[in-house]
Write an enzyme that holds these catalytic residues in place. Sequence first.
Site, PDB file in Angstrom:
ATOM      1  N   SER A  12       0.792  -1.196  -0.154  1.00 17.91           N
ATOM      2  CA  SER A  12       0.067  -0.108  -0.081  1.00 17.91           C
ATOM      3  C   SER A  12       0.961   1.152  -0.088  1.00 17.91           C
ATOM      4  O   SER A  12       1.735   1.359  -0.815  1.00 17.91           O
ATOM      5  CB  SER A  12      -0.970   0.055   1.179  1.00 17.91           C
ATOM      6  OG  SER A  12      -2.006   0.793   1.176  1.00 17.91           O
ATOM      7  N   GLU A  37      -1.200  -2.709  -8.257  1.00 16.65           N
ATOM      8  CA  GLU A  37      -2.494  -2.996  -7.624  1.00 16.65           C
ATOM      9  C   GLU A  37      -3.220  -1.903  -7.175  1.00 16.65           C
ATOM     10  O   GLU A  37      -2.433  -0.825  -7.106  1.00 16.65           O
ATOM     11  CB  GLU A  37      -2.398  -4.285  -6.717  1.00 16.65           C
ATOM     12  CG  GLU A  37      -1.335  -3.801  -5.386  1.00 16.65           C
ATOM     13  CD  GLU A  37      -2.022  -2.862  -4.355  1.00 16.65           C
ATOM     14  OE1 GLU A  37      -3.275  -2.691  -4.186  1.00 16.65           O
ATOM     15  OE2 GLU A  37      -1.424  -2.232  -3.758  1.00 16.65           O
ATOM     16  N   HIS A  66      -4.834  -5.208  -2.273  1.00 20.79           N
ATOM     17  CA  HIS A  66      -6.056  -4.461  -0.907  1.00 20.79           C
ATOM     18  C   HIS A  66      -7.176  -5.824  -0.751  1.00 20.79           C
ATOM     19  O   HIS A  66      -8.334  -5.530  -0.966  1.00 20.79           O
ATOM     20  CB  HIS A  66      -6.557  -3.384  -1.046  1.00 20.79           C
ATOM     21  CG  HIS A  66      -5.471  -2.265  -0.786  1.00 20.79           C
ATOM     22  ND1 HIS A  66      -4.421  -2.082  -1.853  1.00 20.79           N
ATOM     23  CD2 HIS A  66      -5.033  -1.634   0.297  1.00 20.79           C
ATOM     24  CE1 HIS A  66      -3.565  -1.049  -1.374  1.00 20.79           C
ATOM     25  NE2 HIS A  66      -3.821  -0.772   0.130  1.00 20.79           N
TER      26      HIS A  66
END
Length: 396
Positions: A185, A282, A352
């Site tokens: 992230s 992502e 995620h």
Amino acid sequence: MSEEEILQSFKKQGVDIKAQSAPLNRRRFLELTTLGIGGLGLLYHSNSALAASSLMGTAEDTTNLGGSIKNLSQCKSPTIPTRIFASSNTGVDDSRNVLGLQRLACAGFDIKNPEITRRQYLRFGGTDQQRASDLQNMATGAIEAPKLLLAARGGYGAIRILESVDWKSLGRLMKDKGSILAGFSDITALQCALLAQGNMSSLAAPMLYTEFGKKKPDIVSCQGFVEAITNPNLKINLPQQTNTTLSTPLSGVLWGGNLSVVSALAGSAYLPNPKGGIVFLEEVGEQPYQVERMLYSLYLSGAFKNQQAIMLGAFSGAGEDSYDARYNLAAVIEHLSQVTGLPIYTGLPFGHVARKQSFPLGAMCHLTPADSGITLEFEGYPTIDRELIYPEGLWS
């Protein structure tokens, strides 16, 4: 700090450890943790053996904060030097942090600075200077680089500290120690900087708060984490591709991470561009047009030049375009392939999402055709001795 000083410190807080007739066990340790992470940090920092023994005990002694660690007799004595870094958001639930620390210790990770989880400034896990120091102190040698550098959590904030870390020195020291920086992230910003300027790999992996501190961590994700940090030849199988086939093997450095963060680094000195690389991306909670806009930012900045392929992980919560439902992620991927001229492979199980497979970033990746799809095999990244880890401790 001596043992006597440790005991006196707790005594000032109303806890007379020496007065106990029995040694400090797991239940008593958990009572002490209710005093706050500061007390926990004192235990770990000053006496790792004491902290390790506190996590050992009988199978019946299963009291804890927010969860249940079973089979305590199987816990490893923590021997893997580990530090937590808090480059982004702060954790909002102390008991979740404590549970994550307990699980890591049970699994064999010797956490040197657990008190960091209580640090907070605004939304961040400390001031910019504090958060940068987590890494810069290792770059200067003021703190020895551990075997594992594990992110507390993601969110936002890592990009604010990029200019305050000597990534070249940090990368060199991490190579010497065989250190692994793990997270995902928002941690993507640090992983990109470490590769771009320090020529050092990292690990796309679960984090303290977001996985190991859950009441019920995902077992497959925890197993994947252990596999990635212990297997020097990690393999991942991708499903059969619908629009793009891999006819001949290709090899290159796999790099990237969260699309929002990678695109924010476009045009900066912190974005890698390894020749013949493979870009991994992502994302979460972005509509198809927003995803495409970020991809265009990378394309126009030249990030896809000299690359061999693009690898996509999970794009969770993308939703449907309110103007035209046909304008979906499949349409975005098709257009991206046209403008870049690169093959795009999908289905890498990371992002995620609750279940993810950890894997190296900044390491050599070999893609080969397989009957069921594509096989990814990695090499050239640091690992940890599997015998030092009790994997079940991460989810028990």
